[in-house]
Scaffold this motif. Structure first.
Motif, short mmCIF file in Angstrom:
data_model
loop_
_atom_site.label_atom_id
_atom_site.label_comp_id
_atom_site.label_asym_id
_atom_site.label_seq_id
_atom_site.Cartn_x
_atom_site.Cartn_y
_atom_site.Cartn_z
N GLY A 157 0.88 -1.15 0.15
CA GLY A 157 -0.17 0.00 -0.10
C GLY A 157 0.84 1.34 0.07
O GLY A 157 2.16 1.09 -0.29
N LEU A 158 0.28 2.26 0.20
CA LEU A 158 0.90 3.67 0.27
C LEU A 158 1.02 4.11 1.90
O LEU A 158 0.20 3.95 2.49
N VAL A 159 2.31 4.37 2.14
CA VAL A 159 2.60 4.67 3.48
C VAL A 159 3.64 5.96 3.50
O VAL A 159 4.25 6.06 2.75
N GLN A 160 3.46 6.77 4.58
CA GLN A 160 4.29 7.76 4.70
C GLN A 160 5.66 7.34 5.17
O GLN A 160 5.72 6.48 6.18
N MET A 212 7.74 -4.43 8.06
CA MET A 212 8.51 -3.52 7.77
C MET A 212 8.32 -2.35 8.46
O MET A 212 7.03 -1.64 8.50
N ASN A 213 9.17 -1.77 9.16
CA ASN A 213 8.88 -0.41 9.99
C ASN A 213 10.04 0.82 9.72
O ASN A 213 11.15 0.43 8.88
N SER A 214 9.73 1.80 9.90
CA SER A 214 10.79 3.12 9.71
C SER A 214 11.00 2.88 8.27
O SER A 214 12.05 3.14 7.42
N LEU A 215 9.76 2.86 7.55
CA LEU A 215 9.93 2.86 5.96
C LEU A 215 10.44 4.19 5.30
O LEU A 215 10.27 5.42 5.93
N VAL A 263 8.03 -3.08 -5.81
CA VAL A 263 7.33 -4.18 -5.99
C VAL A 263 7.75 -5.33 -5.22
O VAL A 263 8.92 -5.70 -5.32
N TYR A 264 7.38 -5.85 -4.07
CA TYR A 264 7.61 -6.81 -3.07
C TYR A 264 7.14 -8.12 -3.62
O TYR A 264 5.77 -8.38 -3.75
N TYR A 265 8.21 -9.14 -3.70
CA TYR A 265 7.93 -10.51 -4.25
C TYR A 265 8.18 -11.50 -3.04
O TYR A 265 9.37 -11.39 -2.48
N VAL A 301 4.49 -1.70 -2.77
CA VAL A 301 4.75 -0.81 -1.56
C VAL A 301 5.13 0.79 -1.85
O VAL A 301 6.18 0.76 -2.88
N THR A 302 4.45 1.66 -1.77
CA THR A 302 4.76 3.26 -1.97
C THR A 302 5.05 3.97 -0.78
O THR A 302 4.00 3.87 -0.01
N VAL A 303 6.13 4.44 -0.37
CA VAL A 303 6.49 5.31 0.64
C VAL A 303 6.76 6.68 0.22
O VAL A 303 7.65 6.99 -0.68
N SER A 304 5.89 7.46 0.77
CA SER A 304 6.05 9.00 0.27
C SER A 304 6.77 9.66 1.42
O SER A 304 6.94 9.50 2.36
N SER A 305 7.47 10.66 0.80
CA SER A 305 8.34 11.51 2.01
C SER A 305 7.55 12.60 2.39
O SER A 305 6.58 13.10 2.20
#
Length: 122
Positions: free
Chosen positions: A9-12, A82-85, A92-94, A118-122
């Motif tokens: 998903g999308l996470v900050q 997954m922490n502290s992304l 893409v995680y496989y 997995v998308t991590v926004s800044s």
């Protein structure tokens, strides 16, 4: 064995996600399981792996201390907490399964899931 990854998903930046990978088949405990990721324009890279019983784990340096791989053989599922992304974790995680005793490179893995973004926004 068939693998189905989920949980992306999308996470900050600084946030957390938990990926799951459910496997079919009765021999789940016979496989070393791994997580890999592929960012746009880059090769697929190793993230983490776990032994058949879960007693041994290994991580890429880039995720060490932030990601945790685990498995539940009774549920035929492997997880990646997954922490502290960071934005550079975007990919893409496989999940993948290997029949050898301890598998390193992606060429050693026999079965692959379809991937979860997995998308991590800044």
């Amino acid at each position: 064995v068939q693998l189905q990854a989920s949980g992306g998903g999308l996470v900050q930046a600084g946030g957390s996600l938990r990926l799951s990978c459910a496997a079919s088949g009765r021999t789940f405990g016979n496989y070393v399981l791994g997580w890999f990721r592929q960012a746009p324009g880059k090769e697929r890279e190793f993230v983490a792996r776990i032994s058949r019983t879960g007693g041994s784990t290994d991580y890429a340096d880039s995720v060490k201390g932030r990601f945790t791989i685990s498995r539940d053989n009774a549920k035929n599922t492997v997880y990646l907490q997954m922490n502290s992304l960071k934005p550079e974790d975007t990919a893409v995680y496989y999940c993948a399964a290997c029949q050898q005793l301890w598998c390193g490179s992606k060429s050693e893995y026999d079965y692959w899931g379809q991937g979860t973004q997995v998308t991590v926004s800044s």
